[in-house]
Each structure stands twice: as C-alpha cells, then as structure tokens.
Design a protein around this motif. Structure first.
Motif, PDB file in Angstrom:
ATOM      1  N   GLY A 248       0.817  -1.210   0.000  1.00 30.38           N
ATOM      2  CA  GLY A 248       0.000   0.000   0.000  1.00 30.38           C
ATOM      3  C   GLY A 248       0.846   1.252   0.000  1.00 30.38           C
ATOM      4  N   ALA A 249       1.959   1.209   0.729  1.00 33.83           N
ATOM      5  CA  ALA A 249       2.837   2.376   0.796  1.00 33.83           C
ATOM      6  C   ALA A 249       3.489   2.659  -0.556  1.00 33.83           C
ATOM      7  CB  ALA A 249       3.912   2.158   1.859  1.00 33.83           C
ATOM      8  N   SER A 250       3.862   1.605  -1.299  1.00 32.74           N
ATOM      9  CA  SER A 250       4.483   1.823  -2.613  1.00 32.74           C
ATOM     10  C   SER A 250       3.482   2.392  -3.603  1.00 32.74           C
ATOM     11  CB  SER A 250       5.082   0.513  -3.138  1.00 32.74           C
ATOM     12  OG  SER A 250       4.081  -0.461  -3.332  1.00 32.74           O
ATOM     13  N   ILE A 251       2.230   1.896  -3.563  1.00 34.76           N
ATOM     14  CA  ILE A 251       1.190   2.452  -4.434  1.00 34.76           C
ATOM     15  C   ILE A 251       0.862   3.880  -4.004  1.00 34.76           C
ATOM     16  CG2 ILE A 251      -1.230   2.239  -5.136  1.00 34.76           C
ATOM     17  CD1 ILE A 251      -0.882  -0.790  -4.963  1.00 34.76           C
ATOM     18  N   PHE A 252       0.781   4.085  -2.681  1.00 35.67           N
ATOM     19  CA  PHE A 252       0.520   5.421  -2.151  1.00 35.67           C
ATOM     20  C   PHE A 252       1.595   6.407  -2.604  1.00 35.67           C
ATOM     21  CE2 PHE A 252       1.318   8.650   1.095  1.00 35.67           C
ATOM     22  CZ  PHE A 252       0.057   9.201   1.259  1.00 35.67           C
ATOM     23  N   ALA A 253       2.857   5.963  -2.591  1.00 37.85           N
ATOM     24  CA  ALA A 253       3.965   6.852  -2.970  1.00 37.85           C
ATOM     25  C   ALA A 253       3.778   7.381  -4.381  1.00 37.85           C
ATOM     26  CB  ALA A 253       5.295   6.105  -2.862  1.00 37.85           C
ATOM     27  N   ILE A 394       9.176   5.215  -2.833  1.00 38.42           N
ATOM     28  CA  ILE A 394       9.437   6.395  -2.004  1.00 38.42           C
ATOM     29  C   ILE A 394      10.664   7.147  -2.508  1.00 38.42           C
ATOM     30  CG2 ILE A 394      10.133   7.142   0.310  1.00 38.42           C
ATOM     31  CD1 ILE A 394       8.383   4.844   1.410  1.00 38.42           C
ATOM     32  N   THR A 395      11.700   6.406  -2.869  1.00 37.10           N
ATOM     33  CA  THR A 395      12.932   7.042  -3.371  1.00 37.10           C
ATOM     34  C   THR A 395      12.686   7.767  -4.690  1.00 37.10           C
ATOM     35  OG1 THR A 395      14.275   5.323  -2.317  1.00 37.10           O
ATOM     36  CG2 THR A 395      15.321   6.644  -4.037  1.00 37.10           C
ATOM     37  N   SER A 396      12.067   7.078  -5.633  1.00 30.73           N
ATOM     38  CA  SER A 396      11.886   7.634  -6.980  1.00 30.73           C
ATOM     39  C   SER A 396      10.913   8.805  -7.011  1.00 30.73           C
ATOM     40  CB  SER A 396      11.403   6.544  -7.936  1.00 30.73           C
ATOM     41  OG  SER A 396      12.310   5.478  -7.993  1.00 30.73           O
ATOM     42  N   LEU A 399      11.817  11.497  -3.316  1.00 29.94           N
ATOM     43  CA  LEU A 399      13.161  12.068  -3.191  1.00 29.94           C
ATOM     44  C   LEU A 399      13.705  12.562  -4.528  1.00 29.94           C
ATOM     45  CD1 LEU A 399      14.833   9.544  -0.709  1.00 29.94           C
ATOM     46  CD2 LEU A 399      13.584  11.660  -0.213  1.00 29.94           C
ATOM     47  N   VAL A 400      13.073  12.160  -5.630  1.00 29.30           N
ATOM     48  CA  VAL A 400      13.523  12.580  -6.957  1.00 29.30           C
ATOM     49  C   VAL A 400      12.450  13.411  -7.657  1.00 29.30           C
ATOM     50  CG1 VAL A 400      14.322  11.823  -9.238  1.00 29.30           C
ATOM     51  CG2 VAL A 400      15.064  10.584  -7.185  1.00 29.30           C
ATOM     52  N   ALA A 401      11.296  12.798  -7.940  1.00 23.22           N
ATOM     53  CA  ALA A 401      10.277  13.453  -8.771  1.00 23.22           C
ATOM     54  C   ALA A 401       9.682  14.708  -8.123  1.00 23.22           C
ATOM     55  CB  ALA A 401       9.159  12.464  -9.087  1.00 23.22           C
ATOM     56  N   LEU A 402       9.272  14.590  -6.844  1.00 19.81           N
ATOM     57  CA  LEU A 402       8.593  15.713  -6.205  1.00 19.81           C
ATOM     58  C   LEU A 402       9.480  16.941  -6.038  1.00 19.81           C
ATOM     59  CD1 LEU A 402       5.900  16.647  -5.053  1.00 19.81           C
ATOM     60  CD2 LEU A 402       6.641  15.813  -2.821  1.00 19.81           C
TER      61      LEU A 402
END
Length: 452
Positions: A248-253, A394-396, A399-402
């Motif tokens: 869920g956290a990966s989809i949420f990210a 979360i990383t992609s 920490l990168v896109a946003l």
C-alpha cells in the motif's frame, strides 16, 4: 534461449487481465464522470471536485494497495490447493478495511487543513471539503467491496467484479447527473459539488450490495464459504499487514505524487488546475491497461509460487513485462493521435483545452517507463516481495520526482510543465530500479532452486 511466450500462459494472462481492465476502466471512469459532469456545470465546481479527488485518491489507493495482500495470500493458498484457509484471509481483510474506513473518513472531514497547507485557491477549498465529506458516506462500502474483489482476483474469478463495477459506473453517472444538475419534474434541486460526492457514494454502496449477491450464486465463489466465521483472525491481520502495508505504501507513494503535484498547482488558478486534472484523467485511463496486466501477474505468479512452480513464475514475469512494454507503445501512439480531441470531453473552455492537449505530450513521454515499472512491481508482489517496491517508490517519487517538480513548477514558474517533467524523471527512476530488483529475484530463485 528459453521460450518466454507460452500460448496457454499468454491466453491465461489475457483472459484474466481483460476483466480486470474493464473493472479498472470503470472505476477510473467513475472519477472521470465526476470531472466531466461538473466541468460542463461550472468550472469552479470542477476545480473543487478535482482538488477533492487529489486528496481522496491516495487514501483510496493506499487502502486498496494494502488490501491487495488479500489477493496475494489468496492466490498462494489457491495455487497450493488450501482453499479452506481463504475465509480466514478474507475476515482479516475485512478487519483491516473497517479500521481504514474510520481513518479515511476522519481525514476527509478534516481535509481543509491539507488544502490550506498546499495553498489551494481560497474559493476552491470549501467546494473540495464539501465534496469529500459527501463522498465519505461511501468509504466503508468501497473498502469492503475491494476486500471481496481481492478474493475474486486471487482465485482467478475477475468477471463478477467487472459486472458489479459496470453497475456502479452506471449508477454513478445517473446519480451524479441528477444530483449535480437537479431534475425539476420531480422537484429535485441542484446540489452541485455535494451532489457529485453523494452520487459516487451511492454508487459505492450499490457495488458492495451486488458483490455480496455474487458470492451467493457464483459456483467457485460460493464454495469458498467466506462468511463462515474462522478463528485466528488477528494473527491473519498481522500477516496481511506485513505484506499489505509495504504494498500500500508503494502504491501510495506513486499516487500521492500525482495528487501532491495537483495540489501544488492549486495556487495557479482554475485553468491550470482543470487542465492538469483533465490530462491526468486521460493518462490514467490508458494506464489502466498495463495496471490490469500487473494485477493479473500478481494472481498468476502467486498461484505458481504457491504450487512451487518457480520456473513458470519467472517465465510469466518475463512475458508480462514484454507485454506491458508493447501495450505502452500502443497507448503512446493513441494519445499522440488524439491529444487535441480527448480533452473536449471534459471542458468547453479554449484555454483549458489548449493546455490539456499540451500536457498530454508529456504523458506520452512517460508511457514506456510507467509500463515497465508497473509490470515489474506486479511480478515482485506476486513473489511476496513488497518491501522493495515500497523503498523504490518512495525514493523515486518523493526524493527525486517531487523536489524536481516543485522546483520547476514553483521556483522556476514553469507551472504544470515543471510538474510533468518531474513525473517523467521519477517514473524513469522507478522503472530502472524495479526491473533491477526483478532481475535480482530471478537470480536468487535460480540459485535457491537449482533452475537454469
């Protein structure tokens, strides 16, 4: 070189993915209907719904992603022919769904703080809050529906979900139209943005009711005996959360990245808000094709892992990845050909139409990396590897896109263009890292099980 495309397996993938695709298109179509109906009603109301959707989607998809653990565990048990354990998985899923419902409703009723944090236009905020509060009526229904849906897909029975979602789509369209515009012959007044939220909530409850009926009549679903009480539910909840929360956290990210990007653009006025939302809705519809393939891969790979057919699981993973790559080439061509016409469904405003068509160019660029990352993520989830996609997401995305998107959109004043460039970079990072992780899983499985 070993054969990747096996006729029977490719057929199974397509036959499973097609009903899931129809379901996904209908579910996204419900939100698209809300945007389209309110867009022709009033541009400001459309902005209110758009901002509300940006808040709602991450909540919905975090819960849905966590509940996807029900699909993963069900597929493993079904593949291992341990069907009697499935009701316990389902009851654990129901417990999680009900807790998430309380949390989600609380967030939706306090959503004004979220909107003000992102400096959304003042006249849009009350409309978004009213939409979310009206929509919250349907939250328990959609979460419980998704739990039932996950069991269906885990035992390779997606067609009932498609039929039920079609019913919900029709109900949502009819209820939205009459509650937004009103209907004078029966004395029904226009409820505007509140009507849009209530119409969708009513559709959610109708979907839950229909899904429960299917579990009474469909042969394979009926034999599962889901509604018979099973012990050790709390132990099952722990297992579901261990797999489901990272998922869920990966989809949420990913979804939250798109939502936060939209909220960032809320400061630039309704033309930018509506254009971004329209382009995003159109892109979401095409993305449903590889996403549905990814969901089918979870079930098929999970079943083979359950029966310890590790070579078959790897073969299907490779086939699914190539299939998604081909799909995204086709959707990119489709979007390029119709980029000037598709936004007309959502608005009559020439400025909005022009900017929406321009933003669709950016969506075409990230079609390929988006397809590759979602295919790899589906394969990893089918193998019960959910923590790695979470870290990668979360990383992609965060920490990168946003940071890149915010810098270009706000600091450099590129507005919507800046946000979409950030999305392209983040999705590309995710695609590279997800596929590297999948290749690592292939090597690990070959080493552990002596495969060639």
């Amino acid at each position: 070189m070993k054969k990747i495309f096996v006729g029977a397996e490719f057929k199974a993938l397509i036959l499973l993915a097609l009903p899931i695709l129809c379901t996904q298109l209908l579910q996204v179509g419900m939100g698209t209907t809300d945007i389209a109906i309110t867009g022709h009603f009033d541009a400001l109301v459309q902005s209110g719904v758009a901002m509300g959707v940006f808040v709602w989607n991450p909540i919905l998809l975090f819960a849905s992603g966590t509940l996807m653990a029900v699909t993963i565990l069900t597929a493993h048990q079904f593949g291992a022919k341990r069907v009697k354990r499935i009701p316990t998985i389902f009851h654990g899923g129901v417990s999680v769904a009900l807790v998430f419902s309380v949390i989600a409703i609380s967030i939706m009723w306090q959503s004004e703080y979220i909107l003000r944090f992102f400096e959304v236009q003042d006249d849009v905020i009350p409309l978004s809050v009213n939409y979310l509060r009206a929509l919250s009526v349907g939250v328990p229904a959609i979460f419980l529906f998704n739990t039932l849906r996950c069991v269906c897909e885990g035992v390779a029975r997606p067609l009932p979900v498609t039929i039920v979602t079609f019913v919900g789509f029709v109900v949502n369209g009819v209820m939205n139209y009459f509650l937004v515009y009103g209907y004078e012959p029966i004395g029904l007044k226009s409820y505007g943005v509140i009507g849009s939220g209530l119409g969708t909530a009513f559709a959610m409850w109708s979907m839950l009711a229909c899904m429960l009926m299917f579990y009474r009549v469909e042969p394979r679903l009926k034999t599962l005996n889901l509604f018979r009480y099973r012990a050790r539910i709390f132990k099952q909840v722990k297992g579901l959360l261990q797999i489901g929360v990272p998922n869920g956290a990966s989809i949420f990210a990913e979804v939250a990245l798109f939502s936060v990007s939209g909220l960032i653009l809320g400061r630039f006025g309704e033309i930018v808000i509506n254009s971004h939302q329209i382009a995003l809705n159109i892109t979401s519809l095409t993305f449903m094709v590889p996403l549905s393939t990814s969901f089918a891969l979870i079930a098929l790979i999970g079943q083979r892992m359950g029966r310890k057919d590790f070579e078959g699981a790897m073969r299907i993973a490779k086939m699914g990845r190539l299939t998604c790559f081909g799909i995204m080439i086709c959707t990119g061509i489709y979007l390029f050909a119709l980029k000037s016409y598709l936004p007309m469904v959502f608005s009559d405003d020439p400025e909005i139409l022009k900017l929406s068509a321009h933003l669709l160019i950016f969506s075409i660029i990230f079609q390929l990396p988006d397809g590759l990352q979602i295919a790899a993520a589906g394969c990893l989830r089918g193998m019960k590897d959910t923590k790695a996609p979470m870290v990668i997401g979360i990383t992609s995305y965060w920490l990168v896109a946003l940071p890149i998107g915010y810098y270009l959109a706000v600091i450099k004043n590129m507005q919507a263009e800046g946000v979409w460039i950030g999305l392209i970079i983040g999705l590309t990072c995710s695609a590279i890292l997800s596929n590297l992780r999948l290749q690592w899983q292939f090597k690990r499985m070959k080493r552990m099980y002596g495969l060639t």
